[in-house]
Write an enzyme that holds these catalytic residues in place. Structure first.
Site, PDB file in Angstrom:
ATOM      1  N   LYS A  57      58.700  93.280 106.597  1.00 40.72           N
ATOM      2  CA  LYS A  57      58.105  93.275 105.258  1.00 40.72           C
ATOM      3  C   LYS A  57      59.107  93.852 104.283  1.00 40.72           C
ATOM      4  O   LYS A  57      59.768  94.850 104.575  1.00 40.72           O
ATOM      5  CB  LYS A  57      56.820  94.102 105.261  1.00 40.72           C
ATOM      6  CG  LYS A  57      56.212  94.279 103.880  1.00 40.72           C
ATOM      7  CD  LYS A  57      54.878  95.012 103.939  1.00 40.72           C
ATOM      8  CE  LYS A  57      55.080  96.491 104.036  1.00 40.72           C
ATOM      9  NZ  LYS A  57      53.868  97.258 103.712  1.00 40.72           N
TER      10      LYS A  57
ATOM     11  N   SER B 117      63.233  78.027  97.591  1.00 40.73           N
ATOM     12  CA  SER B 117      61.989  78.761  97.511  1.00 40.73           C
ATOM     13  C   SER B 117      62.170  80.157  96.961  1.00 40.73           C
ATOM     14  O   SER B 117      62.234  80.299  95.769  1.00 40.73           O
ATOM     15  CB  SER B 117      61.312  78.756  98.865  1.00 40.73           C
ATOM     16  OG  SER B 117      59.951  78.565  98.647  1.00 40.73           O
TER      17      SER B 117
ATOM     18  N   TYR C 184      59.888  79.729 102.176  1.00 41.11           N
ATOM     19  CA  TYR C 184      60.986  80.147 103.044  1.00 41.11           C
ATOM     20  C   TYR C 184      61.988  80.949 102.239  1.00 41.11           C
ATOM     21  O   TYR C 184      62.030  80.887 101.013  1.00 41.11           O
ATOM     22  CB  TYR C 184      61.642  78.950 103.740  1.00 41.11           C
ATOM     23  CG  TYR C 184      62.264  77.946 102.803  1.00 41.11           C
ATOM     24  CD1 TYR C 184      63.604  78.034 102.451  1.00 41.11           C
ATOM     25  CD2 TYR C 184      61.509  76.915 102.261  1.00 41.11           C
ATOM     26  CE1 TYR C 184      64.186  77.109 101.587  1.00 41.11           C
ATOM     27  CE2 TYR C 184      62.075  75.983 101.410  1.00 41.11           C
ATOM     28  CZ  TYR C 184      63.406  76.083 101.076  1.00 41.11           C
ATOM     29  OH  TYR C 184      63.966  75.170 100.218  1.00 41.11           O
TER      30      TYR C 184
END
Length: 128
Positions: free
Chosen positions: A9, A25, A58
């Site tokens: 994360k 992205s 992505y």
């Protein structure tokens, strides 16, 4: 059995660009990718802290040390410059792998540098 577990994360990065007509992205500062273990082109989930919007896309590698978090293509409809994002990647792990597994947690500062890292999320306590 395999379980889908949080692998990594990147917590509370600030969107620097939202480029609707740019291929790709989310471009993420390479130092953040390296610290988190998220690889270029890996599927990621992004959660917009400001709007509550969630999307899957992505990762692309941005220049190391640039602080860039650029939400590109159709994902640019889900965030704007200044929004805070949480970016996460997941991995499928067997029961045996879970025994020694810990996620990699990277916390960003106000300029999308690395504030600190951790291997676990503190236990949430009841409000007083």
């Amino acid at each position: 059995m395999h379980l889908n577990m949080l692998k990594a994360k990147i917590h509370r990065v600030t969107v620097t660009h939202a480029e609707l007509h740019y291929e790709g992205s989310i471009a993420i500062d390479g130092l953040l990718l390296d610290a988190s273990g998220i690889r270029e082109y890996e599927q990621i989930h992004a959660w917009n802290v400001n709007s509550g919007q969630r999307f899957v896309t992505y990762a692309l590698r941005a220049e190391e040390g640039s602080g860039i978090i650029s939400v590109n293509g159709s994902a640019a409809r889900s965030a704007q410059a200044g929004d805070l994002l949480i970016i996460a990647a997941f991995a499928q792990l067997s029961e045996a792998e879970l025994e020694k597994f810990e996620p990699t947690l990277v916390y960003a500062d106000a300029k999308n540098g690395i504030s600190h890292t951790n291997r676990s999320i503190p236990k949430q306590m009841a409000a007083a």
